[in-house]
Design an enzyme around this catalytic site. Structure first.
Site, PDB file in Angstrom:
ATOM      1  N   ASP A 175       0.951  -1.178  -0.014  1.00 29.81           N
ATOM      2  CA  ASP A 175       0.132   0.015  -0.007  1.00 29.81           C
ATOM      3  C   ASP A 175       0.989   1.206  -0.052  1.00 29.81           C
ATOM      4  O   ASP A 175       1.873   1.264   0.665  1.00 29.81           O
ATOM      5  CB  ASP A 175      -0.843  -0.021   1.090  1.00 29.81           C
ATOM      6  CG  ASP A 175      -2.084   1.130   1.053  1.00 29.81           C
ATOM      7  OD1 ASP A 175      -1.895   2.188   0.988  1.00 29.81           O
ATOM      8  OD2 ASP A 175      -3.592   0.461   1.188  1.00 29.81           O
ATOM      9  N   CYS A 204      -6.775  -1.504  -4.593  1.00 32.57           N
ATOM     10  CA  CYS A 204      -6.841   0.042  -4.477  1.00 32.57           C
ATOM     11  C   CYS A 204      -7.284   0.874  -5.569  1.00 32.57           C
ATOM     12  O   CYS A 204      -7.954  -0.047  -6.482  1.00 32.57           O
ATOM     13  CB  CYS A 204      -4.922   0.111  -4.604  1.00 32.57           C
ATOM     14  SG  CYS A 204      -4.386  -0.536  -6.595  1.00 32.57           S
ATOM     15  N   THR A 231     -11.134  -7.137  -7.906  1.00 34.33           N
ATOM     16  CA  THR A 231     -12.552  -6.736  -7.748  1.00 34.33           C
ATOM     17  C   THR A 231     -12.483  -5.076  -7.467  1.00 34.33           C
ATOM     18  O   THR A 231     -13.578  -4.436  -7.088  1.00 34.33           O
ATOM     19  CB  THR A 231     -13.371  -7.087  -6.330  1.00 34.33           C
ATOM     20  OG1 THR A 231     -12.266  -6.807  -5.336  1.00 34.33           O
ATOM     21  CG2 THR A 231     -13.519  -8.498  -6.201  1.00 34.33           C
ATOM     22  N   ARG A 233     -10.970  -2.099 -10.125  1.00 35.67           N
ATOM     23  CA  ARG A 233     -11.056  -1.386 -11.144  1.00 35.67           C
ATOM     24  C   ARG A 233     -10.424  -2.105 -12.678  1.00 35.67           C
ATOM     25  O   ARG A 233      -9.296  -2.590 -12.285  1.00 35.67           O
ATOM     26  CB  ARG A 233     -10.737   0.096 -11.333  1.00 35.67           C
ATOM     27  CG  ARG A 233     -11.685   0.945 -10.605  1.00 35.67           C
ATOM     28  CD  ARG A 233     -13.080   1.053 -11.103  1.00 35.67           C
ATOM     29  NE  ARG A 233     -13.975   1.835 -10.270  1.00 35.67           N
ATOM     30  CZ  ARG A 233     -14.834   1.442  -9.315  1.00 35.67           C
ATOM     31  NH1 ARG A 233     -14.831   0.008  -9.038  1.00 35.67           N
ATOM     32  NH2 ARG A 233     -15.513   2.299  -8.819  1.00 35.67           N
ATOM     33  N   ASP A 257     -14.083  -9.401 -10.941  1.00 33.49           N
ATOM     34  CA  ASP A 257     -15.381  -8.665 -10.988  1.00 33.49           C
ATOM     35  C   ASP A 257     -15.551  -7.513 -11.837  1.00 33.49           C
ATOM     36  O   ASP A 257     -16.473  -6.725 -12.234  1.00 33.49           O
ATOM     37  CB  ASP A 257     -15.727  -8.544  -9.591  1.00 33.49           C
ATOM     38  CG  ASP A 257     -17.108  -7.999  -9.442  1.00 33.49           C
ATOM     39  OD1 ASP A 257     -18.092  -8.616  -9.775  1.00 33.49           O
ATOM     40  OD2 ASP A 257     -17.254  -6.993  -8.628  1.00 33.49           O
ATOM     41  N   GLU A 262     -15.893  -3.066 -19.739  1.00 41.50           N
ATOM     42  CA  GLU A 262     -16.834  -3.685 -18.941  1.00 41.50           C
ATOM     43  C   GLU A 262     -18.187  -2.683 -18.940  1.00 41.50           C
ATOM     44  O   GLU A 262     -19.253  -2.759 -18.896  1.00 41.50           O
ATOM     45  CB  GLU A 262     -16.766  -3.903 -17.355  1.00 41.50           C
ATOM     46  CG  GLU A 262     -16.517  -2.586 -16.771  1.00 41.50           C
ATOM     47  CD  GLU A 262     -16.308  -2.930 -15.136  1.00 41.50           C
ATOM     48  OE1 GLU A 262     -15.832  -3.844 -14.537  1.00 41.50           O
ATOM     49  OE2 GLU A 262     -16.735  -2.073 -14.481  1.00 41.50           O
ATOM     50  N   HIS A 294     -19.516  -6.738 -12.046  1.00 34.11           N
ATOM     51  CA  HIS A 294     -19.354  -5.628 -11.050  1.00 34.11           C
ATOM     52  C   HIS A 294     -20.369  -5.995 -10.101  1.00 34.11           C
ATOM     53  O   HIS A 294     -21.294  -4.964  -9.751  1.00 34.11           O
ATOM     54  CB  HIS A 294     -19.385  -4.543 -11.704  1.00 34.11           C
ATOM     55  CG  HIS A 294     -18.731  -3.269 -10.991  1.00 34.11           C
ATOM     56  ND1 HIS A 294     -17.523  -2.480 -11.804  1.00 34.11           N
ATOM     57  CD2 HIS A 294     -18.581  -2.778  -9.773  1.00 34.11           C
ATOM     58  CE1 HIS A 294     -17.018  -1.533 -10.999  1.00 34.11           C
ATOM     59  NE2 HIS A 294     -17.629  -1.750  -9.809  1.00 34.11           N
TER      60      HIS A 294
HETATM   61  P1  NAI Z   1     -10.065   3.012   0.378  1.00 32.42           P
HETATM   62  O1  NAI Z   1      -9.736   4.257   0.154  1.00 32.42           O
HETATM   63  O2  NAI Z   1     -10.543   2.674   1.923  1.00 32.42           O
HETATM   64  O3  NAI Z   1      -8.752   2.024   0.355  1.00 32.42           O
HETATM   65  C1  NAI Z   1      -7.724   2.268  -0.882  1.00 32.42           C
HETATM   66  C2  NAI Z   1      -6.229   1.860  -0.200  1.00 32.42           C
HETATM   67  O4  NAI Z   1      -5.391   1.943  -1.546  1.00 32.42           O
HETATM   68  C3  NAI Z   1      -5.648   2.870   0.646  1.00 32.42           C
HETATM   69  O5  NAI Z   1      -5.137   2.245   1.548  1.00 32.42           O
HETATM   70  C4  NAI Z   1      -4.659   3.565  -0.208  1.00 32.42           C
HETATM   71  O6  NAI Z   1      -3.464   4.210   0.595  1.00 32.42           O
HETATM   72  C5  NAI Z   1      -4.260   2.459  -1.132  1.00 32.42           C
HETATM   73  N1  NAI Z   1      -3.800   3.092  -2.479  1.00 32.42           N
HETATM   74  C6  NAI Z   1      -3.822   3.998  -3.151  1.00 32.42           C
HETATM   75  N2  NAI Z   1      -3.251   4.236  -4.111  1.00 32.42           N
HETATM   76  C7  NAI Z   1      -2.592   3.111  -4.527  1.00 32.42           C
HETATM   77  C8  NAI Z   1      -1.631   2.448  -5.285  1.00 32.42           C
HETATM   78  N3  NAI Z   1      -1.066   3.180  -6.385  1.00 32.42           N
HETATM   79  N4  NAI Z   1      -0.946   1.578  -4.766  1.00 32.42           N
HETATM   80  C9  NAI Z   1      -1.524   0.655  -3.784  1.00 32.42           C
HETATM   81  N5  NAI Z   1      -2.136   1.276  -2.871  1.00 32.42           N
HETATM   82  C10 NAI Z   1      -2.806   2.201  -3.116  1.00 32.42           C
HETATM   83  O7  NAI Z   1     -11.023   2.355  -0.769  1.00 32.42           O
HETATM   84  P2  NAI Z   1     -11.785   1.024  -0.602  1.00 32.42           P
HETATM   85  O8  NAI Z   1     -13.154   1.522   0.008  1.00 32.42           O
HETATM   86  O9  NAI Z   1     -11.069   0.025  -0.061  1.00 32.42           O
HETATM   87  O10 NAI Z   1     -12.018   0.651  -2.027  1.00 32.42           O
HETATM   88  C11 NAI Z   1     -11.049   0.302  -2.855  1.00 32.42           C
HETATM   89  C12 NAI Z   1     -11.450   0.114  -4.262  1.00 32.42           C
HETATM   90  O11 NAI Z   1     -12.432  -0.815  -4.471  1.00 32.42           O
HETATM   91  C13 NAI Z   1     -12.257   1.333  -4.760  1.00 32.42           C
HETATM   92  O12 NAI Z   1     -11.386   2.453  -5.119  1.00 32.42           O
HETATM   93  C14 NAI Z   1     -12.994   0.974  -6.236  1.00 32.42           C
HETATM   94  O13 NAI Z   1     -12.265   1.075  -7.125  1.00 32.42           O
HETATM   95  C15 NAI Z   1     -13.240  -0.581  -5.726  1.00 32.42           C
HETATM   96  N6  NAI Z   1     -14.546  -1.123  -5.459  1.00 32.42           N
HETATM   97  C16 NAI Z   1     -15.240  -1.947  -6.138  1.00 32.42           C
HETATM   98  C17 NAI Z   1     -16.448  -2.435  -5.915  1.00 32.42           C
HETATM   99  C18 NAI Z   1     -17.127  -3.641  -6.695  1.00 32.42           C
HETATM  100  O14 NAI Z   1     -18.394  -4.011  -6.446  1.00 32.42           O
HETATM  101  N7  NAI Z   1     -16.266  -4.306  -7.394  1.00 32.42           N
HETATM  102  C19 NAI Z   1     -17.407  -1.806  -4.856  1.00 32.42           C
HETATM  103  C20 NAI Z   1     -16.441  -0.788  -4.157  1.00 32.42           C
HETATM  104  C21 NAI Z   1     -15.233  -0.649  -4.395  1.00 32.42           C
END
Ligand code: NAI
Length: 329
Positions: A175, A204, A231, A233, A257, A262, A294
């Protein structure tokens, strides 16, 4: 405030209609079409729009919304890579999202994909229905005692890390901002995570710097027989390189996912169509790949949390006290 909810499916209408009863000063209209340059003109009479992951919030669309008097974009999702934030700012439109409606919903789906693809549940289901009770092609691997590599340990990544630890896996992670409270996680470089993990799960957000972070080069550093789950992007993974890797037998399994291309598929029934591009069909042609559309977020708990937070975002905006944590700037 009148809010136009784009891309409204029956389950969105059900949860939003229930939730909006709690708000006297908010009125909702629903439209089945997603937001794009054509459907943006339908916003007339609404100060706010609500969109989802595949809504088009490009500069062009945002300018059109602004002209029609829109002041507020309410994303009913966590990711905001589909929004031109600078364009929103330039047009005086505030953008809010739902940052963490149910991290467990997504993490549980990520593990479901990992388990299903590992034990070939998708194949077994079809075989047994055809009275084929043989085990050919179904051999999996124990997860217990193996290494889980989590990329991004925010809300969802941390939930996935806890699930993996519960399976008796050693959890390593990369991270940009390691979370020191997650004491059971060993943080290391992306290279080392990719090189050591038996199960890699991506959590991420998509940013300019990590577009195609999983590519030919990074796939080469992975262990042979790795399981990859995305899951997060689609654009985090270079699909052509992934397909080459699958063809080269690099992966025991791949669970997606989300995937590039998509956008036109998400939540649409296209079963009568001939798909004009080939990524989806190429991916689903492999016996060790499972693609879902998704749906990782899609639980009862998550849907009610999404409608609740979206309307709280609107209410706080109306009151002039925007919920800063949910604002995308
Ligand atoms: P969050 O903001 O809580 O956590 C994201 C983490 O990624 C943070 O700890 C951040 O420091 C880290 N990060 C940022 N840039 C990075 C990089 N270049 N390399 C490594 N780590 C990095 O976000 P959350 O809620 O955990 O969601 C994560 C992702 O999940 C969302 O951005 C979204 O794209 C995806 N998502 C997918 C869903 C689905 O239905 N498939 C539903 C909800 C979210």
């Amino acid at each position: 405030m009148k809010i136009l909810i784009y891309d409204a499916k029956s389950y969105d209408i059900e949860s939003f209609s229930k939730e909006v009863k709690k708000y006297k000063d908010i009125e909702l209209d629903y439209i089945e079409s997603d937001l794009d340059i054509r459907t943006a003109s339908l916003v007339e009479g609404h100060e706010a729009v609500c969109g989802f992951v595949s809504s088009d919030f490009s500069a062009e669309v945002i300018a059109k919304l602004a002209k029609k008097g829109v002041k507020l974009i309410l994303l009913r999702c966590a990711g905001f890579n589909n929004v031109d934030i600078e364009a929103a700012k330039a047009n005086g439109i505030s953008v809010f999202r739902v940052p963490g409606y149910s991290p467990e919903a997504v993490a549980e789906h990520a593990m479901a994909l990992a388990l299903a693809v590992n034990r070939r549940i998708h194949k077994a289901y079809i075989k047994v229905r055809e009275n084929d009770f043989s085990l050919d092609g179904l051999k999996g691997r124990n997860l217990h005692g193996k290494v889980a590599g989590i990329i991004g340990t925010g809300k969802i990544g941390a939930a996935m890390a806890r699930i993996c630890a519960g399976f008796g896996m050693r959890v390593i992670a990369y991270d940009k901002f390691p979370n020191k409270d997650l004491k059971f996680i060993e943080y290391m470089s992306l290279h080392d995570v990719l090189a050591q993990a038996d199960l890699i799960s991506i959590h991420c957000p998509l940013t300019d710097e990590n577009y195609h972070m999983i590519n030919k080069k990074t796939i080469t550093t992975m262990k042979d027989g790795v399981i990859l789950v995305n899951t997060s992007r689609g654009e985090l993974v270079d699909t052509d390189d992934l397909i080459q890797g699958i063809r080269a037998h690099k992966f025991h399994g791949v669970g997606l996912d989300v995937y590039e291309e998509e956008r036109n598929n998400v939540f649409e029934n296209r079963s009568h169509e001939i798909l004009e591009t080939s990524i989806t069909s190429r991916l689903v042609s492999f016996p060790n790949v499972i693609v879902t559309s998704h749906q990782a977020f899609f639980t009862e708990e998550a849907l009610s949390a999404i409608s609740e937070t979206t309307l709280q975002n609107a209410k706080a905006f109306i009151a002039g006290k925007p919920l800063e944590f949910n604002q995308v700037k």
